[in-house]
Design an enzyme around this catalytic site. Structure first.
Site, PDB file in Angstrom:
ATOM      1  CG  ASP A  12      13.356  21.999  49.406  1.00  0.00           C
ATOM      2  OD1 ASP A  12      12.226  21.740  49.621  1.00  0.00           O
ATOM      3  OD2 ASP A  12      14.281  21.838  50.157  1.00  0.00           O
ATOM      4  CD  GLU A  13      12.787  18.680  43.581  1.00  0.00           C
ATOM      5  OE1 GLU A  13      11.597  18.849  44.115  1.00  0.00           O
ATOM      6  OE2 GLU A  13      13.366  17.543  43.377  1.00  0.00           O
ATOM      7  N   GLY A  14      10.698  23.486  43.440  1.00  0.00           N
ATOM      8  CA  GLY A  14       9.720  24.293  42.963  1.00  0.00           C
ATOM      9  C   GLY A  14       8.370  23.739  42.805  1.00  0.00           C
ATOM     10  CE  LYS A  15       8.312  18.442  45.528  1.00  0.00           C
ATOM     11  NZ  LYS A  15       9.785  19.075  45.754  1.00  0.00           N
ATOM     12  N   GLY A  39       7.859  21.218  52.437  1.00  0.00           N
ATOM     13  CA  GLY A  39       7.687  22.379  52.463  1.00  0.00           C
ATOM     14  C   GLY A  39       7.507  22.873  51.077  1.00  0.00           C
ATOM     15  CG  HIS A  40       5.197  21.489  48.417  1.00  0.00           C
ATOM     16  ND1 HIS A  40       4.499  20.544  48.018  1.00  0.00           N
ATOM     17  CD2 HIS A  40       6.369  21.046  48.664  1.00  0.00           C
ATOM     18  CE1 HIS A  40       4.945  19.574  47.861  1.00  0.00           C
ATOM     19  NE2 HIS A  40       6.181  19.627  48.512  1.00  0.00           N
ATOM     20  CB  THR A 129      12.236  17.073  58.106  1.00  0.00           C
ATOM     21  OG1 THR A 129      11.268  16.070  58.212  1.00  0.00           O
ATOM     22  CG2 THR A 129      12.604  17.573  56.918  1.00  0.00           C
ATOM     23  NE  ARG A 143       3.302  -7.212  57.821  1.00  0.00           N
ATOM     24  CZ  ARG A 143       3.894  -8.394  57.643  1.00  0.00           C
ATOM     25  NH1 ARG A 143       2.930  -9.130  56.881  1.00  0.00           N
ATOM     26  NH2 ARG A 143       5.110  -8.831  57.980  1.00  0.00           N
ATOM     27  CD  GLN A 223       8.901  14.068  50.778  1.00  0.00           C
ATOM     28  OE1 GLN A 223       8.425  13.371  50.778  1.00  0.00           O
ATOM     29  NE2 GLN A 223       8.538  14.892  51.672  1.00  0.00           N
ATOM     30  CB  THR A 238      11.980  10.776  52.543  1.00  0.00           C
ATOM     31  OG1 THR A 238      11.169  10.894  53.378  1.00  0.00           O
ATOM     32  CG2 THR A 238      11.361  10.610  51.265  1.00  0.00           C
ATOM     33  NE  ARG A 303      15.741  24.419  50.012  1.00  0.00           N
ATOM     34  CZ  ARG A 303      14.698  25.264  49.688  1.00  0.00           C
ATOM     35  NH1 ARG A 303      15.149  26.256  48.754  1.00  0.00           N
ATOM     36  NH2 ARG A 303      13.399  25.381  50.192  1.00  0.00           N
ATOM     37  N   GLY A 413      11.199  33.336  38.687  1.00  0.00           N
ATOM     38  CA  GLY A 413      10.954  34.366  39.995  1.00  0.00           C
ATOM     39  C   GLY A 413       9.984  33.332  40.652  1.00  0.00           C
TER      40      GLY A 413
HETATM   41  P1  GDP Z   1       8.874  22.344  46.737  1.00  0.00           P
HETATM   42  O1  GDP Z   1       9.349  21.714  47.969  1.00  0.00           O
HETATM   43  O2  GDP Z   1       9.537  21.603  45.346  1.00  0.00           O
HETATM   44  O3  GDP Z   1       7.575  22.962  46.509  1.00  0.00           O
HETATM   45  O4  GDP Z   1       9.950  23.841  46.771  1.00  0.00           O
HETATM   46  P2  GDP Z   1      10.153  24.898  47.875  1.00  0.00           P
HETATM   47  O5  GDP Z   1       8.994  25.830  48.027  1.00  0.00           O
HETATM   48  O6  GDP Z   1      10.551  24.123  49.145  1.00  0.00           O
HETATM   49  O7  GDP Z   1      11.599  25.727  47.398  1.00  0.00           O
HETATM   50  C1  GDP Z   1      11.475  26.435  46.292  1.00  0.00           C
HETATM   51  C2  GDP Z   1      11.835  27.851  46.467  1.00  0.00           C
HETATM   52  O8  GDP Z   1      12.164  28.342  45.403  1.00  0.00           O
HETATM   53  C3  GDP Z   1      10.797  28.358  47.089  1.00  0.00           C
HETATM   54  O9  GDP Z   1      11.276  29.483  48.010  1.00  0.00           O
HETATM   55  C4  GDP Z   1      10.047  29.111  46.186  1.00  0.00           C
HETATM   56  O10 GDP Z   1       9.348  30.252  46.408  1.00  0.00           O
HETATM   57  C5  GDP Z   1      11.370  29.562  44.998  1.00  0.00           C
HETATM   58  N1  GDP Z   1      11.019  29.345  43.594  1.00  0.00           N
HETATM   59  C6  GDP Z   1      10.360  28.388  43.020  1.00  0.00           C
HETATM   60  N2  GDP Z   1      10.410  28.819  41.613  1.00  0.00           N
HETATM   61  C7  GDP Z   1      11.122  29.793  41.503  1.00  0.00           C
HETATM   62  C8  GDP Z   1      11.696  30.490  40.558  1.00  0.00           C
HETATM   63  O11 GDP Z   1      11.682  30.103  39.417  1.00  0.00           O
HETATM   64  N3  GDP Z   1      12.668  31.579  40.539  1.00  0.00           N
HETATM   65  C9  GDP Z   1      12.734  31.841  42.210  1.00  0.00           C
HETATM   66  N4  GDP Z   1      13.780  32.978  42.291  1.00  0.00           N
HETATM   67  N5  GDP Z   1      12.437  31.279  43.009  1.00  0.00           N
HETATM   68  C10 GDP Z   1      11.525  30.296  42.751  1.00  0.00           C
HETATM   69  P1  IMO Z   2       9.648  18.826  49.885  1.00  0.00           P
HETATM   70  O1  IMO Z   2       8.121  18.262  49.077  1.00  0.00           O
HETATM   71  C1  IMO Z   2      13.919  18.656  50.721  1.00  0.00           C
HETATM   72  C2  IMO Z   2      15.067  15.359  53.061  1.00  0.00           C
HETATM   73  C3  IMO Z   2      15.634  15.734  54.395  1.00  0.00           C
HETATM   74  C4  IMO Z   2      16.636  14.502  54.689  1.00  0.00           C
HETATM   75  C5  IMO Z   2      15.943  13.468  53.977  1.00  0.00           C
HETATM   76  C6  IMO Z   2      15.012  12.377  54.961  1.00  0.00           C
HETATM   77  O2  IMO Z   2       9.741  20.404  50.237  1.00  0.00           O
HETATM   78  O3  IMO Z   2      10.662  19.038  48.269  1.00  0.00           O
HETATM   79  P2  IMO Z   2      12.916  12.947  56.335  1.00  0.00           P
HETATM   80  O4  IMO Z   2      12.623  13.793  57.405  1.00  0.00           O
HETATM   81  O5  IMO Z   2      11.700  12.576  55.184  1.00  0.00           O
HETATM   82  O6  IMO Z   2      13.063  11.587  56.884  1.00  0.00           O
HETATM   83  O7  IMO Z   2      14.218  13.264  55.854  1.00  0.00           O
HETATM   84  O8  IMO Z   2      15.028  13.822  53.185  1.00  0.00           O
HETATM   85  N1  IMO Z   2      13.721  15.750  52.708  1.00  0.00           N
HETATM   86  C7  IMO Z   2      13.518  16.781  52.221  1.00  0.00           C
HETATM   87  N2  IMO Z   2      14.714  17.741  51.531  1.00  0.00           N
HETATM   88  N3  IMO Z   2      12.691  18.858  50.547  1.00  0.00           N
HETATM   89  C8  IMO Z   2      11.697  17.930  51.103  1.00  0.00           C
HETATM   90  O9  IMO Z   2      10.346  18.224  50.738  1.00  0.00           O
HETATM   91  C9  IMO Z   2      12.218  17.120  52.104  1.00  0.00           C
HETATM   92  N4  IMO Z   2      11.635  16.155  52.796  1.00  0.00           N
HETATM   93  C10 IMO Z   2      12.573  15.440  53.113  1.00  0.00           C
HETATM   94  O10 IMO Z   2      16.265  16.740  54.633  1.00  0.00           O
HETATM   95  O11 IMO Z   2      17.759  14.656  53.925  1.00  0.00           O
HETATM   96 MG    MG Z   3      10.252  22.079  49.769  1.00  0.00          MG
END
Ligand code: GDP
Ligand code: IMO
Ligand code: MG
Length: 425
Positions: A12-15, A39-40, A129, A143, A223, A238, A303, A413
């Site tokens: 969830d870093e914002g990938k 979840g991106h 998840t 396998r 992840q 994961t 989170r 943002g």
């Molecule tokens: P991902 O899984 O790495 O793609 O990240 P997620 O989409 O799960 O979570 C990132 C959250 O931060 C989402 O709600 C994005 O819309 C939001 N986001 C990403 N970059 C920024 C940023 O620079 N500022 C703000 N306010 N939100 C951001």
């Molecule tokens: P994105 O791509 C954040 C976490 C789960 C749990 C662990 C194992 O959006 O960054 P799993 O269902 O994979 O067996 O769960 O990994 N987890 C994530 N946390 N972002 C994700 O994906 C994640 N995918 C799995 O919360 O701690």
């Molecule tokens: Mg995510």
């Protein structure tokens, strides 16, 4: 220029946002691992798209999107996602979305087994998840998994599914859980499969041809490094290699195809699910949740939030070979008076600048912090790196110095346009 986008924290870093931004100059966007545990989020022109299995490039016209061999695909989940995204006006044609015939299939019973295992772990649960990721990868490594190509041979696949359902039922019966009917599972899987069939192909020669003809490839990691099965906070991880190497094994493109690795991190740290979080901070969590931020895109779970942890980021930059950092959510810290950066862990009186494998050490890791003054102003309207407040630039410069990688992008943002390009170091 072929680039891997990889998460440097716990996901969830914002990938998704960074992939979307870079897709403009790319031809092919490829997922190589994970499944719909991801979840991106992509936001552009006032519309929000949440992608789980579809590569984030799907929202762009005329870009090829590939779900690679290393991804575990829930056919039912993918069809639902395709319909949802098509409902948002995006066309998803077979020439725009390719699914590897080597990708493993998540069955409904994998999801139930995931949930049952979590319940059995009680307090020790991973906090998955519940998308069946662990059980599907376990079958792959054991396998005995089912691949997309196997579904093309219905007789063989039905026998496999029937056997797998029977095995799953044995486990589920012990937990007094509802058992699966193999014929119903077959129906459900094949209804979804028929929708996906035109997209399924041998993606490896397609990707190699794109590479050899000079197309720009973007690898979308899912992840993050601390969730990697080898490098993460095991066992609270994961079940795939989420780090840069996973983008090669998960797509069939070799390391020699890669030119750059962009590591994405937030300006602070977040984590969902269980497991160690040395810099976790209740005050910062409450603050960010109060702003309506940091709720999971896949499960909606809040989170946990904490200060920037450069012990983990330094390690993540090492194992991914990061050539540039994308620091997102800088705006999340806009109003904070004083910011903390963790530079080391004090474990039993010894300072550590890299994480240890010893799981018992996590509980004793006391973060050593360095304080930096906050910038106390709104960054969300900045349209260039130069416009960032000096204190924000100093924070980013210190982050880069501690991690040993230069800043490449900054997020102020959630919208595509709120992405700033840092000057070349
Ligand atoms: P991902 O899984 O790495 O793609 O990240 P997620 O989409 O799960 O979570 C990132 C959250 O931060 C989402 O709600 C994005 O819309 C939001 N986001 C990403 N970059 C920024 C940023 O620079 N500022 C703000 N306010 N939100 C951001
Ligand atoms: P994105 O791509 C954040 C976490 C789960 C749990 C662990 C194992 O959006 O960054 P799993 O269902 O994979 O067996 O769960 O990994 N987890 C994530 N946390 N972002 C994700 O994906 C994640 N995918 C799995 O919360 O701690
Ligand atoms: Mg995510």
């Amino acid at each position: 220029m072929n680039t891997i986008i990889t998460g440097l924290q716990w996901g969830d870093e914002g990938k998704g946002k960074i992939v979307d931004y870079l897709t403009e100059t790319a031809d092919v966007v490829i997922r190589g691992q994970g499944g719909n545990n991801a979840g991106h989020t992509v936001i552009t022109g006032g519309t929000k798209y949440v992608l789980h299995l579809l590569p984030s490039g799907i929202i762009w016209d005329s870009k090829i999107n590939v779900i690679g061999n290393g991804v575990v695909v829930d056919p039912v989940g993918l069809v639902t996602e395709i319909e949802r995204i098509e409902g948002q006006g995006i066309s998803i044609t077979p020439d725009k979305l390719l699914i590897s015939d080597r990708a493993h299939v998540v069955l409904p019973c994998h999801k139930e087994l995931d949930a049952a295992r979590e319940a059995a772990l009680g307090e020790q649960k991973i906090g998955t998840t519940k998308r069946g990721i662990g059980p599907t990868y376990a079958d792959k490594i054991n396998r005995c998994g089912l691949r997309m190509a196997d579904l093309l041979n219905r007789e063989f696949a039905c026998a496999q599914i029937t056997r797998r359902v029977a095995e799953a039922n044995e486990v589920l019966a012990k937990f007094d859980l509802t058992l699966f009917d193999a014929d119903q599972v077959i129906d459900e899987v094949y209804t979804a499969f028929e929708r996906l069939r035109p997209h399924i192909t041998n993606t490896i020669p397609v990707l190699h041809e794109a590479w050899k003809s000079g197309k720009t490839l973007l690898f979308e990691g899912a992840q993050g490094t601390l969730l990697d099965i080898d490098f993460g906070t095991y066992p609270f991880v994961t079940s795939s290699n989420t780090t840069a190497g996973g983008s090669c094994t998960g797509t069939g493109l070799p390391p020699t195809a890669i030119d750059a690795v962009v590591g994405v991190c937030k300006a602070y740290t977040t984590r969902v699910g269980s497991g160690p979080f040395p810099t976790g901070d209740e005050g910062l969590s409450d603050y960010l949740h109060g702003l309506g931020r940091e709720f999971g895109a896949t499960t909606g779970r809040p989170r946990g939030c904490g200060w920037l942890d450069t012990v983990l980021l330094r390690f993540a930059c090492m194992v991914n070979g990061v050539t540039g950092l994308a620091v997102t959510n800088v705006d999340g810290l806009d109003a904070y008076e004083t910011l903390q950066i963790c530079t080391a862990y004090d474990i039993d009186g010894t300072l550590h600048t890299l994480p240890l494998a010893d799981r018992s050490a996590w509980d004793r890791a006391v973060p050593v912090y360095e304080s930096l003054p906050g910038w106390k102003c709104d960054t969300t309207a900045c349209t260039s790196y130069e416009q960032l407040p000096e204190r924000a630039k100093s924070y980013l410069a210190r982050l880069a110095e501690l991690c040993g990688a230069p800043i490449a992008f900054v997020g102020v943002g959630p919208d595509r346009i709120q992405t700033l390009v840092a000057p070349q170091a």
